[in-house]
Design a protein around this motif. Sequence first.
Motif, PDB file in Angstrom:
ATOM      1  N   PRO A  33     -60.944 -31.633 -37.689  1.00 18.59           N
ATOM      2  CA  PRO A  33     -60.308 -32.030 -36.439  1.00 18.59           C
ATOM      3  C   PRO A  33     -61.026 -31.361 -35.266  1.00 18.59           C
ATOM      4  O   PRO A  33     -61.513 -30.241 -35.387  1.00 18.59           O
ATOM      5  CB  PRO A  33     -58.869 -31.537 -36.576  1.00 18.59           C
ATOM      6  N   PRO A  34     -61.107 -32.049 -34.141  1.00 22.35           N
ATOM      7  CA  PRO A  34     -61.799 -31.459 -32.989  1.00 22.35           C
ATOM      8  C   PRO A  34     -61.021 -30.273 -32.420  1.00 22.35           C
ATOM      9  O   PRO A  34     -59.797 -30.223 -32.508  1.00 22.35           O
ATOM     10  CB  PRO A  34     -61.865 -32.609 -31.993  1.00 22.35           C
ATOM     11  N   LYS A  35     -61.768 -29.340 -31.861  1.00 20.58           N
ATOM     12  CA  LYS A  35     -61.123 -28.207 -31.208  1.00 20.58           C
ATOM     13  C   LYS A  35     -60.504 -28.688 -29.898  1.00 20.58           C
ATOM     14  O   LYS A  35     -61.026 -29.607 -29.263  1.00 20.58           O
ATOM     15  CB  LYS A  35     -62.161 -27.117 -30.936  1.00 20.58           C
ATOM     16  N   PRO A  36     -59.409 -28.080 -29.474  1.00 27.99           N
ATOM     17  CA  PRO A  36     -58.774 -28.492 -28.216  1.00 27.99           C
ATOM     18  C   PRO A  36     -59.773 -28.410 -27.054  1.00 27.99           C
ATOM     19  O   PRO A  36     -60.490 -27.430 -26.906  1.00 27.99           O
ATOM     20  CB  PRO A  36     -57.633 -27.489 -28.033  1.00 27.99           C
ATOM     21  N   GLY A  37     -59.832 -29.468 -26.284  1.00 25.74           N
ATOM     22  CA  GLY A  37     -60.732 -29.533 -25.148  1.00 25.74           C
ATOM     23  C   GLY A  37     -62.123 -30.045 -25.494  1.00 25.74           C
ATOM     24  O   GLY A  37     -62.923 -30.293 -24.604  1.00 25.74           O
ATOM     25  N   GLU A  38     -62.441 -30.170 -26.786  1.00 26.14           N
ATOM     26  CA  GLU A  38     -63.765 -30.641 -27.209  1.00 26.14           C
ATOM     27  C   GLU A  38     -63.689 -32.006 -27.886  1.00 26.14           C
ATOM     28  O   GLU A  38     -64.626 -32.422 -28.548  1.00 26.14           O
ATOM     29  CB  GLU A  38     -64.404 -29.630 -28.165  1.00 26.14           C
ATOM     30  N   GLU A  39     -62.582 -32.708 -27.706  1.00 24.77           N
ATOM     31  CA  GLU A  39     -62.396 -33.997 -28.356  1.00 24.77           C
ATOM     32  C   GLU A  39     -63.333 -35.048 -27.769  1.00 24.77           C
ATOM     33  O   GLU A  39     -63.579 -35.095 -26.577  1.00 24.77           O
ATOM     34  CB  GLU A  39     -60.959 -34.512 -28.187  1.00 24.77           C
ATOM     35  N   LEU A  40     -63.862 -35.866 -28.665  1.00 30.79           N
ATOM     36  CA  LEU A  40     -64.572 -37.081 -28.291  1.00 30.79           C
ATOM     37  C   LEU A  40     -63.727 -38.221 -28.827  1.00 30.79           C
ATOM     38  O   LEU A  40     -63.028 -38.060 -29.840  1.00 30.79           O
ATOM     39  CB  LEU A  40     -65.966 -37.112 -28.915  1.00 30.79           C
ATOM     40  N   TYR A  41     -63.795 -39.370 -28.196  1.00 33.43           N
ATOM     41  CA  TYR A  41     -62.964 -40.487 -28.628  1.00 33.43           C
ATOM     42  C   TYR A  41     -63.813 -41.668 -29.056  1.00 33.43           C
ATOM     43  O   TYR A  41     -64.819 -41.998 -28.427  1.00 33.43           O
ATOM     44  CB  TYR A  41     -61.990 -40.900 -27.524  1.00 33.43           C
ATOM     45  N   VAL A  42     -63.402 -42.265 -30.165  1.00 36.32           N
ATOM     46  CA  VAL A  42     -64.018 -43.494 -30.652  1.00 36.32           C
ATOM     47  C   VAL A  42     -62.880 -44.446 -30.997  1.00 36.32           C
ATOM     48  O   VAL A  42     -61.828 -44.028 -31.487  1.00 36.32           O
ATOM     49  CB  VAL A  42     -64.930 -43.236 -31.875  1.00 36.32           C
ATOM     50  N   THR A  43     -63.103 -45.719 -30.704  1.00 37.18           N
ATOM     51  CA  THR A  43     -62.102 -46.740 -31.011  1.00 37.18           C
ATOM     52  C   THR A  43     -62.697 -47.718 -32.003  1.00 37.18           C
ATOM     53  O   THR A  43     -63.791 -48.235 -31.790  1.00 37.18           O
ATOM     54  CB  THR A  43     -61.666 -47.495 -29.738  1.00 37.18           C
ATOM     55  N   PHE A  44     -61.974 -47.930 -33.092  1.00 38.32           N
ATOM     56  CA  PHE A  44     -62.360 -48.923 -34.094  1.00 38.32           C
ATOM     57  C   PHE A  44     -61.475 -50.150 -33.913  1.00 38.32           C
ATOM     58  O   PHE A  44     -60.262 -50.021 -33.756  1.00 38.32           O
ATOM     59  CB  PHE A  44     -62.161 -48.381 -35.521  1.00 38.32           C
ATOM     60  N   ILE A  45     -62.069 -51.316 -33.949  1.00 34.13           N
ATOM     61  CA  ILE A  45     -61.312 -52.572 -33.968  1.00 34.13           C
ATOM     62  C   ILE A  45     -61.462 -53.106 -35.385  1.00 34.13           C
ATOM     63  O   ILE A  45     -62.574 -53.422 -35.819  1.00 34.13           O
ATOM     64  CB  ILE A  45     -61.856 -53.584 -32.941  1.00 34.13           C
ATOM     65  N   ASP A  46     -60.359 -53.145 -36.118  1.00 36.85           N
ATOM     66  CA  ASP A  46     -60.454 -53.527 -37.526  1.00 36.85           C
ATOM     67  C   ASP A  46     -60.528 -55.043 -37.702  1.00 36.85           C
ATOM     68  O   ASP A  46     -60.568 -55.799 -36.725  1.00 36.85           O
ATOM     69  CB  ASP A  46     -59.325 -52.904 -38.346  1.00 36.85           C
ATOM     70  N   LYS A  47     -60.530 -55.476 -38.933  1.00 35.09           N
ATOM     71  CA  LYS A  47     -60.694 -56.902 -39.261  1.00 35.09           C
ATOM     72  C   LYS A  47     -59.531 -57.764 -38.780  1.00 35.09           C
ATOM     73  O   LYS A  47     -59.660 -58.967 -38.632  1.00 35.09           O
ATOM     74  CB  LYS A  47     -60.895 -57.054 -40.762  1.00 35.09           C
ATOM     75  N   ASP A  48     -58.380 -57.108 -38.527  1.00 34.88           N
ATOM     76  CA  ASP A  48     -57.206 -57.817 -38.017  1.00 34.88           C
ATOM     77  C   ASP A  48     -57.085 -57.693 -36.502  1.00 34.88           C
ATOM     78  O   ASP A  48     -56.030 -57.952 -35.936  1.00 34.88           O
ATOM     79  CB  ASP A  48     -55.938 -57.263 -38.683  1.00 34.88           C
ATOM     80  N   ASN A  49     -58.147 -57.233 -35.841  1.00 36.80           N
ATOM     81  CA  ASN A  49     -58.208 -57.024 -34.392  1.00 36.80           C
ATOM     82  C   ASN A  49     -57.222 -55.978 -33.879  1.00 36.80           C
ATOM     83  O   ASN A  49     -56.838 -56.012 -32.718  1.00 36.80           O
ATOM     84  CB  ASN A  49     -58.041 -58.343 -33.621  1.00 36.80           C
ATOM     85  N   GLN A  50     -56.815 -55.052 -34.739  1.00 41.36           N
ATOM     86  CA  GLN A  50     -55.989 -53.932 -34.306  1.00 41.36           C
ATOM     87  C   GLN A  50     -56.920 -52.799 -33.892  1.00 41.36           C
ATOM     88  O   GLN A  50     -57.949 -52.559 -34.540  1.00 41.36           O
ATOM     89  CB  GLN A  50     -55.067 -53.466 -35.426  1.00 41.36           C
ATOM     90  N   THR A  51     -56.574 -52.095 -32.825  1.00 37.26           N
ATOM     91  CA  THR A  51     -57.413 -50.998 -32.350  1.00 37.26           C
ATOM     92  C   THR A  51     -56.877 -49.665 -32.860  1.00 37.26           C
ATOM     93  O   THR A  51     -55.661 -49.475 -32.988  1.00 37.26           O
ATOM     94  CB  THR A  51     -57.493 -50.970 -30.817  1.00 37.26           C
ATOM     95  N   HIS A  52     -57.813 -48.770 -33.144  1.00 38.70           N
ATOM     96  CA  HIS A  52     -57.494 -47.426 -33.631  1.00 38.70           C
ATOM     97  C   HIS A  52     -58.323 -46.447 -32.808  1.00 38.70           C
ATOM     98  O   HIS A  52     -59.524 -46.323 -33.029  1.00 38.70           O
ATOM     99  CB  HIS A  52     -57.831 -47.284 -35.115  1.00 38.70           C
ATOM    100  N   ARG A  53     -57.687 -45.776 -31.848  1.00 39.16           N
ATOM    101  CA  ARG A  53     -58.393 -44.795 -31.004  1.00 39.16           C
ATOM    102  C   ARG A  53     -58.226 -43.424 -31.639  1.00 39.16           C
ATOM    103  O   ARG A  53     -57.106 -42.954 -31.850  1.00 39.16           O
ATOM    104  CB  ARG A  53     -57.824 -44.798 -29.584  1.00 39.16           C
ATOM    105  N   LEU A  54     -59.347 -42.782 -31.940  1.00 39.84           N
ATOM    106  CA  LEU A  54     -59.330 -41.539 -32.695  1.00 39.84           C
ATOM    107  C   LEU A  54     -60.052 -40.428 -31.947  1.00 39.84           C
ATOM    108  O   LEU A  54     -61.117 -40.653 -31.364  1.00 39.84           O
ATOM    109  CB  LEU A  54     -60.013 -41.748 -34.053  1.00 39.84           C
TER     110      LEU A  54
END
Length: 193
Positions: free
Chosen positions: A73-94
């Motif tokens: 898991p990222p350290k607090p304040g050092e997070e980067l974000y990536v969003t996956f759009i799955d095969k059902d067009n649902q988004t997952h921001r991580l």
Amino acid sequence: MSTPRVLRQSLQRLAQHARCYSKTTTTTTAPLRTQQPQRLPTAWSTTTQLSASASARRSLSTSSALQHGHVDPPKPGEELYVTFIDKDNQTHRLAVSEGDNLLDIAQAHDLEMEGACGGSCACSTCHVIVQDQDMYDRMPEPDDDENDMLDLAFGLTETSRLGCQVHMTKELDGLVVKLPSMTRNLQASDFKS
């Protein structure tokens, strides 16, 4: 055949199999007993004799656990974000850490990305489509191995990449990738006639 004789023969076979193993750094011990004295190879012991009253130590090796699909898991304040759009067009921001690759991130979050080769750039089952041309241009160019595997990917686009080869950096913070509707997993057996 009497039980002691069967047991003695089984133990002798075990001792023969034990001599086939080579010395490793991680060892556990298992006692082996045989009827007649036998000398172990020097890789195991210099003078140990197997007999009815003595036991030998058989070396066994273990492999380190694969960390595939594991991300810290990222350290607090050092997070980067990536969003996956799955095969059902649902988004997952991580929220992810710098250096994590998209294949490991997806698998750690139970997204449907296979990674049949284990992230060694030998298949195209972790194919992703980068949604923003600007983000794609920020990535290092794919090498020849990745381009060869991408040629086999289903639904190839101008912004396609292999998830195992895309490592998150600060420049890629906010990356959005789409998982293709299908993957193609070619194996050597697919080419046999």
